[in-house]
Design an enzyme around this catalytic site. Structure first.
Site, PDB file in Angstrom:
ATOM      1  N   ASN A  37     -11.148   1.014  19.931  1.00  0.00           N
ATOM      2  CA  ASN A  37     -10.293   1.640  20.947  1.00  0.00           C
ATOM      3  C   ASN A  37      -8.895   1.957  20.403  1.00  0.00           C
ATOM      4  OD1 ASN A  37      -9.782   2.644  23.465  1.00  0.00           O
ATOM      5  ND2 ASN A  37      -9.779   0.674  24.535  1.00  0.00           N
ATOM      6  N   ARG A 147     -14.313 -12.503  37.209  1.00  0.00           N
ATOM      7  CA  ARG A 147     -13.009 -12.607  36.533  1.00  0.00           C
ATOM      8  C   ARG A 147     -11.935 -12.186  37.525  1.00  0.00           C
ATOM      9  NH1 ARG A 147     -10.689  -9.047  31.469  1.00  0.00           N
ATOM     10  NH2 ARG A 147     -10.066  -7.675  33.170  1.00  0.00           N
ATOM     11  N   TYR A 159      -2.258  -5.796  32.793  1.00  0.00           N
ATOM     12  CA  TYR A 159      -3.610  -5.609  32.259  1.00  0.00           C
ATOM     13  C   TYR A 159      -4.663  -6.105  33.273  1.00  0.00           C
ATOM     14  CZ  TYR A 159      -7.974  -6.804  30.212  1.00  0.00           C
ATOM     15  OH  TYR A 159      -9.319  -6.913  30.026  1.00  0.00           O
ATOM     16  N   ASP A 217      -8.379 -13.798  32.161  1.00  0.00           N
ATOM     17  CA  ASP A 217      -7.994 -13.341  30.814  1.00  0.00           C
ATOM     18  C   ASP A 217      -6.468 -13.352  30.691  1.00  0.00           C
ATOM     19  OD1 ASP A 217      -7.665 -12.091  28.403  1.00  0.00           O
ATOM     20  OD2 ASP A 217      -8.966 -10.375  28.844  1.00  0.00           O
ATOM     21  N   HIS A 219      -4.929 -12.480  28.001  1.00  0.00           N
ATOM     22  CA  HIS A 219      -4.652 -11.307  27.146  1.00  0.00           C
ATOM     23  C   HIS A 219      -3.524 -11.554  26.142  1.00  0.00           C
ATOM     24  CE1 HIS A 219      -5.289  -6.881  26.540  1.00  0.00           C
ATOM     25  NE2 HIS A 219      -6.490  -7.285  26.888  1.00  0.00           N
ATOM     26  N   GLU A 243      -9.344 -17.149  29.052  1.00  0.00           N
ATOM     27  CA  GLU A 243      -9.589 -16.336  27.854  1.00  0.00           C
ATOM     28  C   GLU A 243      -8.288 -15.935  27.166  1.00  0.00           C
ATOM     29  OE1 GLU A 243     -11.605 -12.747  28.945  1.00  0.00           O
ATOM     30  OE2 GLU A 243     -10.993 -11.749  27.101  1.00  0.00           O
ATOM     31  N   GLU A 269     -12.170 -11.843  20.959  1.00  0.00           N
ATOM     32  CA  GLU A 269     -12.566 -10.433  21.073  1.00  0.00           C
ATOM     33  C   GLU A 269     -11.948  -9.577  19.970  1.00  0.00           C
ATOM     34  OE1 GLU A 269     -11.162  -9.756  25.116  1.00  0.00           O
ATOM     35  OE2 GLU A 269      -9.570  -8.471  24.368  1.00  0.00           O
ATOM     36  N   ARG A 290     -16.055 -15.144  21.929  1.00  0.00           N
ATOM     37  CA  ARG A 290     -15.819 -13.869  22.613  1.00  0.00           C
ATOM     38  C   ARG A 290     -16.088 -12.663  21.719  1.00  0.00           C
ATOM     39  NH1 ARG A 290     -15.773 -11.767  27.041  1.00  0.00           N
ATOM     40  NH2 ARG A 290     -13.795 -10.708  27.208  1.00  0.00           N
ATOM     41  N   HIS A 319     -17.714 -10.069  24.243  1.00  0.00           N
ATOM     42  CA  HIS A 319     -16.766  -9.095  24.793  1.00  0.00           C
ATOM     43  C   HIS A 319     -17.531  -7.855  25.273  1.00  0.00           C
ATOM     44  CE1 HIS A 319     -12.971  -6.508  23.891  1.00  0.00           C
ATOM     45  NE2 HIS A 319     -12.873  -7.058  25.084  1.00  0.00           N
ATOM     46  N   ASP A 323     -14.967  -0.213  26.103  1.00  0.00           N
ATOM     47  CA  ASP A 323     -14.794   0.292  24.729  1.00  0.00           C
ATOM     48  C   ASP A 323     -15.868  -0.224  23.778  1.00  0.00           C
ATOM     49  OD1 ASP A 323     -12.582  -1.667  25.590  1.00  0.00           O
ATOM     50  OD2 ASP A 323     -12.553  -2.001  23.439  1.00  0.00           O
ATOM     51  N   GLU A 346     -19.678 -10.505  29.744  1.00  0.00           N
ATOM     52  CA  GLU A 346     -18.753  -9.626  30.477  1.00  0.00           C
ATOM     53  C   GLU A 346     -19.451  -8.287  30.715  1.00  0.00           C
ATOM     54  OE1 GLU A 346     -15.353  -8.483  28.141  1.00  0.00           O
ATOM     55  OE2 GLU A 346     -14.198  -7.961  29.926  1.00  0.00           O
ATOM     56  N   TRP A 409       0.471  -7.257  23.973  1.00  0.00           N
ATOM     57  CA  TRP A 409      -0.099  -6.607  25.163  1.00  0.00           C
ATOM     58  C   TRP A 409      -1.448  -7.222  25.482  1.00  0.00           C
ATOM     59  CZ3 TRP A 409      -4.590  -3.842  26.071  1.00  0.00           C
ATOM     60  CH2 TRP A 409      -4.699  -3.324  27.388  1.00  0.00           C
TER      61      TRP A 409
HETATM   62  O1  KDG Z   1      -9.521  -2.119  24.081  1.00  0.00           O
HETATM   63  C1  KDG Z   1      -8.956  -3.284  24.582  1.00  0.00           C
HETATM   64  C2  KDG Z   1      -9.940  -3.953  25.506  1.00  0.00           C
HETATM   65  O2  KDG Z   1     -11.119  -4.187  24.816  1.00  0.00           O
HETATM   66  C3  KDG Z   1      -9.429  -5.261  26.066  1.00  0.00           C
HETATM   67  O3  KDG Z   1      -8.184  -5.073  26.669  1.00  0.00           O
HETATM   68  C4  KDG Z   1     -10.440  -5.786  27.086  1.00  0.00           C
HETATM   69  O4  KDG Z   1      -9.455  -7.947  27.005  1.00  0.00           O
HETATM   70  C5  KDG Z   1     -10.372  -7.239  27.317  1.00  0.00           C
HETATM   71  C6  KDG Z   1     -11.534  -7.851  27.974  1.00  0.00           C
HETATM   72  O5  KDG Z   1     -11.544  -9.071  28.065  1.00  0.00           O
HETATM   73  O6  KDG Z   1     -12.439  -7.134  28.382  1.00  0.00           O
HETATM   74 MG    MG Z   2     -10.044 -10.041  26.973  1.00  0.00          MG
END
Ligand code: KDG
Ligand code: MG
Length: 409
Positions: A37, A147, A159, A217, A219, A243, A269, A290, A319, A323, A346, A409
């Site tokens: 991605n 989630r 996010y 998550d 993130h 996560e 991930e 993940r 994951h 994407d 997921e 991010w």
């Molecule tokens: O491209 C970024 C995503 O794959 C991500 O932000 C998704 O964190 C993610 C998730 O847990 O699905």
């Molecule tokens: Mg994630």
């Protein structure tokens, strides 16, 4: 038998996908997912310039040998571009092997260890009523694990919160990457997040009771001590997992988090090799792997890491955002069905346009996924549909704190 063509297919039905298609001299085709991605064309170029010429005339049966050849002969190992490229080759070869055998890939991996794969869906809301509505909507759609992502007071877009507006003004729906020439800037405040999140889980537990498995998550946005604090604060709400509580490249952070909380942890991930998980598994610093087939070198290494994790009672949580293309997604469903230490998958449904380009055999019934019983991976590529959707530049967003500092991010 030998490989006679190797094509790199780029399409953008509602987001960008990179797919490798190998064809044998018998006319058997195999598909592999190479989508990364926001950096899609780097992988397409790596494949076109450096990998596809090496595949011609090779015996498609030699999956492990081809994997080791691509990994070791590059000399420059690992990294998401290299490993997504190798993943696509690995998947395409498993797809071909399955088609030759007349068996779905999970049969080649040892056969089914269960009848279906428990999946979790993505509920989110800007406030408690909209979050509850979203959870109910997912329960009505059959999901049995949810989630929970939520807006944070004072932060414009977070996010995973589908109904929020991105800085472009578009709805922040499933896909966080925005089409355009520059990544979108978002804002972030970890202290505000840490104050708000336990209140959200308290309300969700009160509304939906103790049984429903809930996930969250983080993130990659917390420091180790912040993550430890959050894990402790969430213990009364019995999460299935927390996560990516800290940025994944500092694996030692998980030691600190683990010392402070019994909230189960999932990470990986953004990992791309078994080595990224080595210490985390051996020291039992995580509970769920993940990794995604697409970013981890394919089906072969995913099976290996799960066999290693099994010794430590660590389970899978592959994951599965949009994407990961339908090819990569189906590939990891085959692994999930075959391994003993499956945890959860997921699941983020793809758009109608994507499902037209990628013709699939997968099913989702009463909260359980199954890759289907078509020979190989079970996904075919519709060239005509794909051609209507040329590549469009897209970037994942990035964060800045109130003082302008760039943040994870
Ligand atoms: O491209 C970024 C995503 O794959 C991500 O932000 C998704 O964190 C993610 C998730 O847990 O699905
Ligand atoms: Mg994630």
């Amino acid at each position: 038998m030998r490989i006679v063509t190797a094509e790199v297919l780029v399409t953008s039905p509602s987001r960008n996908f990179v797919t490798l298609r190998l064809t044998t001299d018998d006319g058997i085709t195999g598909l592999g997912d190479a989508t990364l991605n926001g950096r899609e064309l780097a992988v397409a170029s790596y494949l076109n310039e450096h990998v596809t010429p090496l595949l011609l005339d090779r015996d498609p049966h030699r999956i492990e040998d081809t994997w080791q050849f691509l990994y070791r002969s590059a000399y420059w190992r690992r990294g998401p571009v290299t490993m997504a490229s190798i993943a696509a080759v690995d998947m395409a070869l498993w797809d071909i092997k399955g088609k030759i055998a007349g068996l779905p890939v999970y049969q080649l991996l040892g056969g089914a260890s269960r009848t279906g794969l428990r999946a979790y869906g993505h509920a989110s809301g800007t406030d408690m009523p909209s979050l509850f509505d979203s959870i109910r909507h997912h329960l009505d759609a059959g999901y049995q694990s949810i989630r929970v992502q939520t807006a944070i007071p004072g932060i414009k877009a977070v996010y995973g919160v589908a109904s929020q507006k991105q800085s472009s003004g578009q709805r922040y729906d499933y896909e966080p990457a925005g089409r355009g020439a520059f990544p979108q800037e978002e804002d972030w405040d970890t202290r505000a997040y840490l104050r708000h999140l336990p209140k959200v889980f308290d309300a969700v537990r009160n509304e939906f009771g103790p049984e429903l498995p809930l996930l969250h998550d983080g993130h990659h946005r917390m420091t180790p001590i912040q993550a430890a604090k959050l894990g402790k604060a969430l213990e009364p709400y019995d999460l299935y997992w927390l996560e990516d509580c800290t940025p994944a490249e500092n694996q030692e952070a998980l030691r600190l988090v683990r010392q402070h909380t019994t909230t189960p942890l999932a990470i990986g991930e953004v990992f791309n090799t078994v080595y990224d998980f080595q210490a985390l598994i051996k020291e039992q610093l995580i509970d769920y792997v993940r990794a995604a087939s697409t970013h981890f070198g394919g089906i072969s290494p995913l099976k290996k890491i799960m066999d290693y994790a099994a010794q430590y009672q660590i389970k899978s949580g592959f994951h599965g955002p949009t994407d990961i293309s339908p090819v990569g997604f189906a590939a990891q469903l085959h692994v999930g069905l075959a391994i003993h230490n499956y945890g959860i998958q997921e699941f983020m449904p793809q758009s109608q346009a994507t499902n037209t380009v990628f013709e699939q055999n997968m099913s989702f019934v009463d909260g359980y996924l199954h890759p289907g019983d078509a020979p190989g991976i079970g996904v075919e590529y519709n060239d005509d549909a794909a051609k209507a959707h040329p590549y469009q530049r897209a970037y994942l967003p990035f964060n800045r704190l109130a003082d302008g500092t760039v943040h994870d991010w």
